[in-house]
Design an enzyme around this catalytic site. Structure first.
Site, mmCIF file in Angstrom:
data_model
loop_
_atom_site.group_PDB
_atom_site.id
_atom_site.type_symbol
_atom_site.label_atom_id
_atom_site.label_comp_id
_atom_site.label_asym_id
_atom_site.label_seq_id
_atom_site.Cartn_x
_atom_site.Cartn_y
_atom_site.Cartn_z
ATOM 1 N N GLU A 120 0.897 -1.103 0.242
ATOM 2 C CA GLU A 120 0.348 0.009 0.197
ATOM 3 C C GLU A 120 0.613 1.323 -0.030
ATOM 4 O O GLU A 120 1.822 1.118 1.095
ATOM 5 C CB GLU A 120 -1.098 0.215 1.598
ATOM 6 N N CYS A 168 -2.687 7.721 4.751
ATOM 7 C CA CYS A 168 -2.892 7.550 2.976
ATOM 8 C C CYS A 168 -3.917 7.634 2.151
ATOM 9 O O CYS A 168 -4.036 8.110 1.323
ATOM 10 C CB CYS A 168 -2.130 6.041 2.988
#
Length: 533
Positions: free
Chosen positions: A270, A304
Protein backbone atom coordinates in the site's frame (compact mmCIF):
# COMPACT_ATOMS: atom_id res chain seq x y z
CA UNK A 1 13.96 -12.43 21.54
CA UNK A 2 14.91 -10.27 24.50
CA UNK A 3 17.04 -7.20 24.04
CA UNK A 4 20.57 -7.14 25.41
CA UNK A 5 20.56 -3.34 25.27
CA UNK A 6 19.11 -1.79 28.44
CA UNK A 7 15.79 -0.16 27.63
CA UNK A 8 15.23 3.34 28.92
CA UNK A 9 12.22 5.60 29.04
CA UNK A 10 11.78 9.00 30.61
CA UNK A 11 8.94 10.87 32.23
CA UNK A 12 10.43 14.36 32.24
CA UNK A 13 7.34 16.31 33.19
CA UNK A 14 4.34 17.79 31.48
CA UNK A 15 3.43 20.57 29.09
CA UNK A 16 -0.21 21.56 29.11
CA UNK A 17 -1.06 18.36 30.94
CA UNK A 18 0.78 16.16 28.43
CA UNK A 19 3.42 13.78 29.62
CA UNK A 20 6.53 13.62 27.52
CA UNK A 21 6.55 9.82 27.55
CA UNK A 22 4.50 6.88 28.72
CA UNK A 23 5.21 5.72 32.28
CA UNK A 24 8.83 4.67 32.35
CA UNK A 25 8.24 1.16 33.66
CA UNK A 26 5.53 0.48 31.07
CA UNK A 27 7.67 1.66 28.18
CA UNK A 28 10.61 -0.38 29.43
CA UNK A 29 8.46 -3.52 29.67
CA UNK A 30 7.37 -3.07 26.05
CA UNK A 31 10.85 -2.33 24.74
CA UNK A 32 12.25 -5.40 26.48
CA UNK A 33 10.23 -7.52 24.04
CA UNK A 34 12.38 -6.39 21.09
CA UNK A 35 15.37 -8.10 19.52
CA UNK A 36 18.63 -6.15 19.54
CA UNK A 37 22.23 -6.28 20.58
CA UNK A 38 25.35 -4.32 21.38
CA UNK A 39 26.47 -4.47 17.73
CA UNK A 40 23.80 -1.94 16.74
CA UNK A 41 23.54 1.34 18.69
CA UNK A 42 20.09 2.08 20.17
CA UNK A 43 18.10 5.12 19.08
CA UNK A 44 16.13 7.68 21.07
CA UNK A 45 12.61 8.54 19.96
CA UNK A 46 10.84 11.78 20.81
CA UNK A 47 7.18 12.62 21.46
CA UNK A 48 5.86 14.99 18.74
CA UNK A 49 3.83 17.01 21.27
CA UNK A 50 6.83 17.90 23.42
CA UNK A 51 10.06 16.79 21.77
CA UNK A 52 10.93 14.79 24.88
CA UNK A 53 12.28 11.24 24.79
CA UNK A 54 9.67 8.50 24.80
CA UNK A 55 12.02 5.52 24.81
CA UNK A 56 15.44 4.31 23.80
CA UNK A 57 14.99 1.47 21.34
CA UNK A 58 17.41 -1.37 20.66
CA UNK A 59 18.16 -1.83 16.97
CA UNK A 60 18.48 -5.25 15.37
CA UNK A 61 21.37 -6.24 13.15
CA UNK A 62 21.12 -8.41 10.04
CA UNK A 63 22.14 -11.42 12.14
CA UNK A 64 19.58 -10.60 14.84
CA UNK A 65 16.85 -10.40 12.22
CA UNK A 66 17.73 -13.71 10.61
CA UNK A 67 17.78 -15.36 14.03
CA UNK A 68 14.28 -14.01 14.70
CA UNK A 69 13.06 -15.49 11.43
CA UNK A 70 14.50 -18.86 12.43
CA UNK A 71 12.59 -18.71 15.72
CA UNK A 72 9.41 -17.69 13.94
CA UNK A 73 9.75 -20.53 11.44
CA UNK A 74 9.98 -23.08 14.23
CA UNK A 75 6.95 -21.57 15.98
CA UNK A 76 4.94 -21.43 12.75
CA UNK A 77 4.74 -25.18 12.30
CA UNK A 78 3.06 -25.74 15.67
CA UNK A 79 0.80 -22.71 15.25
CA UNK A 80 -0.37 -23.82 11.78
CA UNK A 81 -1.15 -27.29 13.15
CA UNK A 82 -3.82 -25.84 15.45
CA UNK A 83 -7.39 -25.84 14.11
CA UNK A 84 -8.47 -22.58 12.47
CA UNK A 85 -11.25 -22.21 15.04
CA UNK A 86 -8.67 -22.27 17.83
CA UNK A 87 -6.56 -19.61 16.13
CA UNK A 88 -9.69 -17.52 15.62
CA UNK A 89 -10.48 -17.67 19.34
CA UNK A 90 -7.19 -15.85 20.00
CA UNK A 91 -8.51 -12.97 17.89
CA UNK A 92 -11.81 -12.97 19.78
CA UNK A 93 -9.98 -12.66 23.08
CA UNK A 94 -7.72 -9.96 21.63
CA UNK A 95 -10.80 -7.99 20.55
CA UNK A 96 -12.00 -7.91 24.15
CA UNK A 97 -8.59 -6.97 25.54
CA UNK A 98 -8.13 -4.07 23.09
CA UNK A 99 -11.47 -2.54 24.04
CA UNK A 100 -10.92 -3.13 27.76
CA UNK A 101 -7.47 -1.49 27.80
CA UNK A 102 -8.10 1.17 25.15
CA UNK A 103 -7.11 4.12 27.36
CA UNK A 104 -3.55 2.85 27.50
CA UNK A 105 -3.50 2.47 23.71
CA UNK A 106 -4.92 5.95 23.21
CA UNK A 107 -2.17 7.47 25.36
CA UNK A 108 0.54 5.55 23.50
CA UNK A 109 -0.72 6.49 20.04
CA UNK A 110 -1.09 10.15 21.00
CA UNK A 111 2.34 10.33 22.60
CA UNK A 112 4.13 8.54 19.76
CA UNK A 113 2.27 9.88 16.71
CA UNK A 114 1.00 13.26 17.94
CA UNK A 115 -2.63 12.57 17.07
CA UNK A 116 -5.74 14.09 18.55
CA UNK A 117 -7.40 11.57 20.84
CA UNK A 118 -10.42 11.04 18.58
CA UNK A 119 -8.06 10.17 15.72
CA UNK A 120 -6.26 7.76 18.05
CA UNK A 121 -9.61 6.15 18.82
CA UNK A 122 -10.01 5.45 15.09
CA UNK A 123 -7.02 3.17 15.49
CA UNK A 124 -8.46 1.39 18.51
CA UNK A 125 -11.81 0.85 16.81
CA UNK A 126 -10.18 -0.38 13.58
CA UNK A 127 -8.05 -2.83 15.56
CA UNK A 128 -11.06 -4.21 17.40
CA UNK A 129 -13.09 -4.47 14.18
CA UNK A 130 -10.32 -6.38 12.38
CA UNK A 131 -9.89 -8.82 15.26
CA UNK A 132 -13.63 -9.43 15.42
CA UNK A 133 -14.06 -9.77 11.64
CA UNK A 134 -11.34 -12.35 11.08
CA UNK A 135 -12.17 -14.10 14.34
CA UNK A 136 -15.67 -14.61 12.95
CA UNK A 137 -15.00 -15.29 9.29
CA UNK A 138 -11.55 -16.93 9.05
CA UNK A 139 -12.83 -20.47 9.75
CA UNK A 140 -15.26 -20.19 6.82
CA UNK A 141 -12.86 -18.45 4.45
CA UNK A 142 -10.03 -20.90 5.15
CA UNK A 143 -12.17 -24.06 5.09
CA UNK A 144 -11.58 -26.57 2.29
CA UNK A 145 -13.85 -25.72 -0.64
CA UNK A 146 -15.59 -28.19 -2.93
CA UNK A 147 -15.54 -27.49 -6.65
CA UNK A 148 -17.27 -29.10 -9.64
CA UNK A 149 -15.04 -31.85 -11.03
CA UNK A 150 -14.08 -32.39 -14.66
CA UNK A 151 -16.58 -35.26 -14.86
CA UNK A 152 -19.72 -35.08 -12.68
CA UNK A 153 -19.80 -37.77 -9.97
CA UNK A 154 -16.57 -39.33 -11.21
CA UNK A 155 -14.25 -36.38 -10.38
CA UNK A 156 -14.24 -35.11 -6.80
CA UNK A 157 -12.37 -31.79 -6.65
CA UNK A 158 -11.63 -29.16 -4.08
CA UNK A 159 -9.36 -26.37 -2.90
CA UNK A 160 -7.24 -26.38 0.26
CA UNK A 161 -5.56 -23.32 1.75
CA UNK A 162 -2.08 -23.54 3.29
CA UNK A 163 -0.27 -20.73 5.13
CA UNK A 164 2.61 -19.08 3.30
CA UNK A 165 4.99 -19.72 6.22
CA UNK A 166 6.68 -16.68 7.77
CA UNK A 167 5.29 -13.30 6.70
CA UNK A 168 7.48 -10.21 6.84
CA UNK A 169 5.50 -7.03 7.56
CA UNK A 170 7.00 -3.54 7.30
CA UNK A 171 4.67 -1.05 8.99
CA UNK A 172 4.61 2.78 8.83
CA UNK A 173 4.56 5.36 11.61
CA UNK A 174 1.30 7.11 10.77
CA UNK A 175 -1.25 4.44 11.86
CA UNK A 176 0.86 2.23 14.11
CA UNK A 177 -1.96 0.33 15.80
CA UNK A 178 -4.58 0.00 13.05
CA UNK A 179 -2.20 -0.96 10.26
CA UNK A 180 -0.42 -3.43 12.51
CA UNK A 181 -3.75 -5.11 13.21
CA UNK A 182 -4.95 -5.03 9.60
CA UNK A 183 -1.78 -6.73 8.35
CA UNK A 184 -0.62 -8.92 11.24
CA UNK A 185 -3.89 -10.44 12.50
CA UNK A 186 -5.11 -12.02 9.24
CA UNK A 187 -1.61 -13.37 8.60
CA UNK A 188 -1.63 -15.02 12.02
CA UNK A 189 -5.12 -16.50 11.85
CA UNK A 190 -4.22 -17.96 8.43
CA UNK A 191 -1.57 -20.05 10.23
CA UNK A 192 1.52 -18.01 9.45
CA UNK A 193 4.14 -16.70 11.82
CA UNK A 194 4.92 -12.98 11.48
CA UNK A 195 8.10 -10.95 11.74
CA UNK A 196 7.12 -7.28 11.85
CA UNK A 197 9.32 -4.22 11.50
CA UNK A 198 7.33 -1.25 12.74
CA UNK A 199 8.75 2.23 12.37
CA UNK A 200 10.92 3.23 15.32
CA UNK A 201 8.83 6.36 15.91
CA UNK A 202 5.70 4.42 16.83
CA UNK A 203 7.13 1.08 17.90
CA UNK A 204 5.55 1.11 21.37
CA UNK A 205 2.04 1.03 19.90
CA UNK A 206 2.83 -2.11 17.90
CA UNK A 207 4.54 -3.66 20.91
CA UNK A 208 1.46 -2.96 23.03
CA UNK A 209 -0.74 -4.95 20.63
CA UNK A 210 1.89 -7.68 20.48
CA UNK A 211 1.77 -8.00 24.27
CA UNK A 212 -2.02 -8.21 24.28
CA UNK A 213 -1.97 -10.87 21.55
CA UNK A 214 0.22 -13.11 23.71
CA UNK A 215 -2.11 -12.49 26.66
CA UNK A 216 -4.95 -13.58 24.36
CA UNK A 217 -3.22 -16.92 23.78
CA UNK A 218 -0.89 -16.35 20.82
CA UNK A 219 2.18 -18.61 21.25
CA UNK A 220 5.48 -16.93 22.03
CA UNK A 221 7.58 -16.47 18.87
CA UNK A 222 4.60 -16.76 16.49
CA UNK A 223 4.69 -12.96 16.15
CA UNK A 224 8.13 -11.36 16.44
CA UNK A 225 9.04 -7.69 16.29
CA UNK A 226 12.37 -6.31 15.12
CA UNK A 227 13.42 -2.67 15.02
CA UNK A 228 15.99 -1.10 12.75
CA UNK A 229 16.63 0.88 9.60
CA UNK A 230 15.62 -0.74 6.34
CA UNK A 231 19.13 -0.16 5.02
CA UNK A 232 20.47 -2.40 7.78
CA UNK A 233 17.88 -5.18 8.14
CA UNK A 234 15.79 -4.83 4.95
CA UNK A 235 17.76 -7.46 3.05
CA UNK A 236 17.18 -10.00 5.80
CA UNK A 237 13.43 -9.34 5.79
CA UNK A 238 13.19 -9.71 2.00
CA UNK A 239 15.37 -12.81 1.87
CA UNK A 240 13.84 -14.64 4.84
CA UNK A 241 10.13 -13.90 4.26
CA UNK A 242 7.77 -16.22 2.43
CA UNK A 243 5.51 -13.19 1.83
CA UNK A 244 6.17 -9.47 2.31
CA UNK A 245 3.57 -6.86 3.23
CA UNK A 246 4.74 -3.24 3.00
CA UNK A 247 3.07 0.12 3.63
CA UNK A 248 4.99 3.25 2.72
CA UNK A 249 6.11 5.46 -0.15
CA UNK A 250 5.72 4.56 -3.81
CA UNK A 251 9.48 4.80 -4.65
CA UNK A 252 10.38 2.50 -1.76
CA UNK A 253 7.58 0.12 -2.67
CA UNK A 254 8.76 -0.14 -6.28
CA UNK A 255 12.33 -0.82 -5.18
CA UNK A 256 11.13 -3.45 -2.72
CA UNK A 257 8.96 -5.15 -5.34
CA UNK A 258 11.94 -5.50 -7.66
CA UNK A 259 14.02 -7.13 -4.94
CA UNK A 260 11.24 -9.50 -3.90
CA UNK A 261 10.59 -10.51 -7.52
CA UNK A 262 14.04 -12.07 -7.82
CA UNK A 263 12.98 -14.61 -5.16
CA UNK A 264 9.61 -15.35 -6.83
CA UNK A 265 7.78 -14.76 -3.58
CA UNK A 266 4.55 -12.82 -3.23
CA UNK A 267 3.92 -9.38 -1.77
CA UNK A 268 1.34 -6.68 -1.18
CA UNK A 269 2.08 -2.96 -1.16
CA UNK A 270 0.00 0.00 0.00
CA UNK A 271 1.72 3.12 -1.27
CA UNK A 272 1.11 6.82 -1.82
CA UNK A 273 -2.00 8.75 -2.80
CA UNK A 274 -3.24 12.14 -3.98
CA UNK A 275 -6.83 11.50 -3.06
CA UNK A 276 -9.67 13.53 -4.64
CA UNK A 277 -13.09 14.54 -3.35
CA UNK A 278 -15.86 15.53 -5.76
CA UNK A 279 -18.75 17.66 -4.50
CA UNK A 280 -21.66 17.31 -6.93
CA UNK A 281 -23.98 20.30 -7.54
CA UNK A 282 -26.84 18.76 -5.54
CA UNK A 283 -24.70 18.11 -2.43
CA UNK A 284 -25.63 19.44 1.00
CA UNK A 285 -22.89 22.07 1.34
CA UNK A 286 -22.83 22.07 5.15
CA UNK A 287 -22.52 18.29 5.35
CA UNK A 288 -19.90 18.21 2.60
CA UNK A 289 -17.83 20.90 4.34
CA UNK A 290 -18.06 19.12 7.67
CA UNK A 291 -17.03 15.87 6.00
CA UNK A 292 -14.12 17.58 4.31
CA UNK A 293 -12.70 18.72 7.67
CA UNK A 294 -12.40 15.10 8.77
CA UNK A 295 -11.36 13.81 5.34
CA UNK A 296 -8.51 16.32 5.08
CA UNK A 297 -7.33 16.95 8.63
CA UNK A 298 -7.81 13.75 10.64
CA UNK A 299 -4.42 12.68 12.01
CA UNK A 300 -3.15 16.05 10.70
CA UNK A 301 -3.55 14.74 7.15
CA UNK A 302 -0.97 12.00 7.76
CA UNK A 303 -3.23 9.27 6.47
CA UNK A 304 -2.72 7.46 3.18
CA UNK A 305 -6.42 7.78 2.33
CA UNK A 306 -6.93 11.42 3.41
CA UNK A 307 -8.19 13.93 0.85
CA UNK A 308 -5.74 16.44 -0.70
CA UNK A 309 -7.80 17.67 -3.70
CA UNK A 310 -11.43 18.87 -3.68
CA UNK A 311 -13.42 19.54 -6.85
CA UNK A 312 -16.59 21.55 -6.21
CA UNK A 313 -19.23 22.45 -8.78
CA UNK A 314 -19.03 26.11 -9.72
CA UNK A 315 -22.62 26.75 -8.63
CA UNK A 316 -21.77 26.04 -4.98
CA UNK A 317 -18.00 26.51 -4.88
CA UNK A 318 -17.92 29.89 -3.11
CA UNK A 319 -20.48 28.78 -0.53
CA UNK A 320 -18.53 25.55 0.06
CA UNK A 321 -15.20 27.36 0.52
CA UNK A 322 -16.73 29.76 3.05
CA UNK A 323 -18.35 26.95 5.03
CA UNK A 324 -15.25 24.75 4.83
CA UNK A 325 -12.97 27.60 5.96
CA UNK A 326 -15.24 28.50 8.88
CA UNK A 327 -15.33 24.92 10.10
CA UNK A 328 -11.57 24.54 9.64
CA UNK A 329 -10.86 27.71 11.62
CA UNK A 330 -13.07 26.36 14.42
CA UNK A 331 -10.93 23.23 14.63
CA UNK A 332 -8.99 23.39 17.90
CA UNK A 333 -5.33 22.40 17.79
CA UNK A 334 -3.92 20.93 20.96
CA UNK A 335 -1.75 18.37 22.68
CA UNK A 336 -3.84 17.18 25.61
CA UNK A 337 -4.36 13.49 26.30
CA UNK A 338 -8.13 13.94 26.18
CA UNK A 339 -10.82 14.78 23.63
CA UNK A 340 -10.48 18.56 23.83
CA UNK A 341 -8.47 19.00 20.60
CA UNK A 342 -9.79 18.50 17.09
CA UNK A 343 -6.35 18.10 15.50
CA UNK A 344 -2.95 17.17 16.84
CA UNK A 345 0.50 17.75 15.44
CA UNK A 346 2.64 16.35 12.68
CA UNK A 347 4.79 13.41 13.72
CA UNK A 348 8.30 14.35 12.60
CA UNK A 349 10.45 17.32 11.69
CA UNK A 350 10.74 15.84 8.19
CA UNK A 351 6.96 16.01 7.76
CA UNK A 352 6.84 19.57 9.09
CA UNK A 353 9.53 20.62 6.61
CA UNK A 354 7.76 18.88 3.72
CA UNK A 355 4.39 20.47 4.50
CA UNK A 356 5.89 23.93 4.96
CA UNK A 357 7.81 23.61 1.70
CA UNK A 358 4.71 22.58 -0.26
CA UNK A 359 2.63 25.49 1.05
CA UNK A 360 5.41 28.04 0.52
CA UNK A 361 5.92 26.79 -3.04
CA UNK A 362 2.18 26.98 -3.76
CA UNK A 363 2.12 30.58 -2.53
CA UNK A 364 5.10 31.44 -4.69
CA UNK A 365 3.39 30.01 -7.77
CA UNK A 366 0.19 32.02 -7.31
CA UNK A 367 -2.01 30.06 -4.89
CA UNK A 368 -4.16 31.81 -2.28
CA UNK A 369 -4.17 30.64 1.33
CA UNK A 370 -7.80 30.75 2.44
CA UNK A 371 -6.94 29.76 5.99
CA UNK A 372 -3.95 28.28 7.82
CA UNK A 373 -0.61 28.14 6.11
CA UNK A 374 1.81 28.43 9.01
CA UNK A 375 3.57 26.40 11.66
CA UNK A 376 2.52 26.82 15.29
CA UNK A 377 5.58 26.38 17.51
CA UNK A 378 3.67 28.09 20.31
CA UNK A 379 1.60 24.90 20.62
CA UNK A 380 4.42 22.41 20.20
CA UNK A 381 7.46 21.76 18.02
CA UNK A 382 5.60 20.05 15.14
CA UNK A 383 2.20 21.75 14.92
CA UNK A 384 1.02 23.14 11.56
CA UNK A 385 -2.32 24.80 10.96
CA UNK A 386 -4.95 23.04 8.85
CA UNK A 387 -4.60 24.77 5.50
CA UNK A 388 -6.98 25.40 2.59
CA UNK A 389 -5.63 26.66 -0.73
CA UNK A 390 -7.33 27.93 -3.88
CA UNK A 391 -5.83 28.95 -7.21
CA UNK A 392 -3.23 26.19 -7.14
CA UNK A 393 -1.63 25.82 -10.57
CA UNK A 394 0.22 22.95 -12.20
CA UNK A 395 3.49 24.75 -11.41
CA UNK A 396 3.02 24.06 -7.69
CA UNK A 397 4.62 20.89 -6.39
CA UNK A 398 1.57 20.01 -4.32
CA UNK A 399 -0.64 20.11 -7.42
CA UNK A 400 0.42 16.52 -8.20
CA UNK A 401 2.73 15.43 -5.37
CA UNK A 402 1.44 13.87 -2.16
CA UNK A 403 1.82 16.32 0.74
CA UNK A 404 0.86 13.96 3.57
CA UNK A 405 -0.13 16.75 5.91
CA UNK A 406 -3.06 19.07 6.79
CA UNK A 407 -3.17 20.80 3.40
CA UNK A 408 -5.89 20.66 0.74
CA UNK A 409 -6.48 22.46 -2.56
CA UNK A 410 -10.00 23.39 -3.73
CA UNK A 411 -10.85 23.64 -7.44
CA UNK A 412 -14.02 24.44 -9.35
CA UNK A 413 -15.61 22.55 -12.24
CA UNK A 414 -18.65 22.97 -14.49
CA UNK A 415 -19.28 19.43 -15.81
CA UNK A 416 -19.18 16.21 -13.80
CA UNK A 417 -17.30 14.44 -16.61
CA UNK A 418 -14.55 17.06 -16.26
CA UNK A 419 -14.37 16.57 -12.48
CA UNK A 420 -14.06 12.80 -12.92
CA UNK A 421 -11.35 13.20 -15.55
CA UNK A 422 -9.35 15.59 -13.36
CA UNK A 423 -9.77 13.39 -10.30
CA UNK A 424 -8.38 10.45 -12.30
CA UNK A 425 -5.54 12.51 -13.81
CA UNK A 426 -2.89 11.25 -11.40
CA UNK A 427 -0.47 8.33 -11.21
CA UNK A 428 -2.09 7.46 -7.87
CA UNK A 429 -5.36 5.66 -7.16
CA UNK A 430 -5.79 4.93 -3.47
CA UNK A 431 -8.97 6.59 -2.18
CA UNK A 432 -11.65 9.03 -3.36
CA UNK A 433 -14.81 10.68 -2.06
CA UNK A 434 -18.09 11.78 -3.68
CA UNK A 435 -20.75 14.00 -2.07
CA UNK A 436 -24.36 14.16 -3.29
CA UNK A 437 -27.95 13.92 -2.08
CA UNK A 438 -28.58 11.20 -4.68
CA UNK A 439 -27.05 7.93 -3.48
CA UNK A 440 -27.50 6.17 -6.82
CA UNK A 441 -25.79 8.99 -8.67
CA UNK A 442 -23.02 8.97 -6.09
CA UNK A 443 -22.48 5.25 -6.65
CA UNK A 444 -22.34 5.74 -10.43
CA UNK A 445 -19.75 8.52 -10.16
CA UNK A 446 -17.76 6.50 -7.62
CA UNK A 447 -17.56 3.56 -10.02
CA UNK A 448 -15.92 5.83 -12.61
CA UNK A 449 -13.07 6.85 -10.30
CA UNK A 450 -9.81 4.93 -10.58
CA UNK A 451 -9.23 4.35 -6.89
CA UNK A 452 -9.14 1.23 -4.76
CA UNK A 453 -11.71 2.65 -2.32
CA UNK A 454 -14.38 5.29 -2.93
CA UNK A 455 -16.66 6.71 -0.25
CA UNK A 456 -19.98 8.38 -0.97
CA UNK A 457 -20.91 11.10 1.56
CA UNK A 458 -17.85 10.16 3.62
CA UNK A 459 -14.18 10.95 3.28
CA UNK A 460 -12.54 7.61 4.02
CA UNK A 461 -14.10 6.11 7.15
CA UNK A 462 -16.90 4.14 5.47
CA UNK A 463 -14.53 1.90 3.52
CA UNK A 464 -11.78 2.03 6.15
CA UNK A 465 -14.16 0.76 8.81
CA UNK A 466 -15.91 -1.84 6.65
CA UNK A 467 -13.44 -4.64 7.23
CA UNK A 468 -15.40 -7.05 5.02
CA UNK A 469 -14.45 -5.19 1.81
CA UNK A 470 -10.94 -4.99 0.34
CA UNK A 471 -8.81 -1.89 0.69
CA UNK A 472 -5.80 -1.02 -1.45
CA UNK A 473 -4.50 0.99 -4.36
CA UNK A 474 -4.70 1.12 -8.13
CA UNK A 475 -1.89 2.36 -10.37
CA UNK A 476 1.11 3.67 -8.38
CA UNK A 477 -0.81 3.41 -5.11
CA UNK A 478 -0.04 -0.24 -4.65
CA UNK A 479 -0.54 -3.92 -5.34
CA UNK A 480 -2.84 -6.28 -3.47
CA UNK A 481 -5.44 -5.60 -0.81
CA UNK A 482 -5.88 -5.65 2.94
CA UNK A 483 -9.22 -6.41 4.61
CA UNK A 484 -12.01 -8.53 3.15
CA UNK A 485 -11.46 -12.07 1.95
CA UNK A 486 -8.43 -10.95 -0.09
CA UNK A 487 -6.77 -9.54 3.02
CA UNK A 488 -6.77 -13.03 4.52
CA UNK A 489 -6.37 -15.31 1.51
CA UNK A 490 -3.30 -13.42 0.23
CA UNK A 491 -1.41 -14.98 3.14
CA UNK A 492 -2.21 -18.49 1.90
CA UNK A 493 -1.25 -20.82 -0.93
CA UNK A 494 -4.19 -22.35 -2.79
CA UNK A 495 -3.83 -26.05 -3.50
CA UNK A 496 -6.14 -27.94 -5.86
CA UNK A 497 -6.85 -31.62 -5.13
CA UNK A 498 -8.89 -33.86 -7.43
CA UNK A 499 -9.76 -37.53 -6.98
CA UNK A 500 -10.71 -39.39 -10.15
CA UNK A 501 -12.87 -42.49 -10.01
CA UNK A 502 -13.99 -44.84 -12.77
CA UNK A 503 -13.63 -43.31 -16.22
CA UNK A 504 -10.20 -41.86 -16.99
CA UNK A 505 -9.73 -38.62 -18.86
CA UNK A 506 -8.24 -40.48 -21.80
CA UNK A 507 -9.85 -42.92 -24.24
CA UNK A 508 -10.30 -46.38 -22.68
CA UNK A 509 -8.52 -49.28 -24.36
CA UNK A 510 -10.18 -50.24 -27.61
CA UNK A 511 -12.09 -46.97 -28.11
CA UNK A 512 -10.82 -44.96 -31.10
CA UNK A 513 -9.66 -41.46 -30.05
CA UNK A 514 -11.86 -39.83 -32.69
CA UNK A 515 -14.98 -41.46 -31.26
CA UNK A 516 -13.93 -40.63 -27.69
CA UNK A 517 -13.40 -36.93 -28.51
CA UNK A 518 -16.85 -36.75 -30.15
CA UNK A 519 -18.40 -38.22 -27.00
CA UNK A 520 -16.48 -35.79 -24.80
CA UNK A 521 -17.54 -32.86 -27.01
CA UNK A 522 -21.21 -33.83 -26.64
CA UNK A 523 -20.71 -34.19 -22.90
CA UNK A 524 -19.12 -30.74 -22.55
CA UNK A 525 -22.03 -29.18 -24.42
CA UNK A 526 -24.46 -30.88 -22.03
CA UNK A 527 -22.45 -29.80 -18.96
CA UNK A 528 -22.92 -26.15 -19.90
CA UNK A 529 -26.60 -26.46 -19.00
CA UNK A 530 -26.10 -28.14 -15.61
CA UNK A 531 -26.68 -25.89 -12.55
CA UNK A 532 -23.70 -25.20 -10.28
CA UNK A 533 -21.07 -25.53 -12.98
Amino acid sequence: MTSTVPARAQLPGTIGGVTGAPPAGRATALVDRVAGGADSPPVEMQAPFTGWTTAVLPQATDADTRAVFAQARRAQRAWAARPVAERARVLHRLHELVLRHQDEALDLVQIEAGKARLDAFDEVSATALVADHYGRHAPRLLAPRRAPGALPVLTKAGEVRHPKGVVGIISPWNYPLALTAMDVLPALVAGNAVVQKPDNQTALSALWLHELAERAGLPVDAWQIVLGRGSRIGDAIVEESDYVCFTGSTPTGKDLAGRIATRLTSYSLELGGKNPMIVLPDADVRKAAAGAVTACFASAGQLCVSVERIYVHDSIREEFVREFAARTEALRLGAALDYSAGMGSLTSREQLAAVSSHVDDARATGATVVTGGRARPDLGPLFYEPTILTGVTERARLFAEETFGPVVSVYGYSEVDDAVERANDTPFGLNASVWTRDARRGWDVAARLKAGTVNVNEGYAATFGTVGVPMGGMKDSGVGRRNGAEGLLKYTEAQAIAVQRGLRLRPPRGLPPALWTKAMTAGMKALRHLPGR
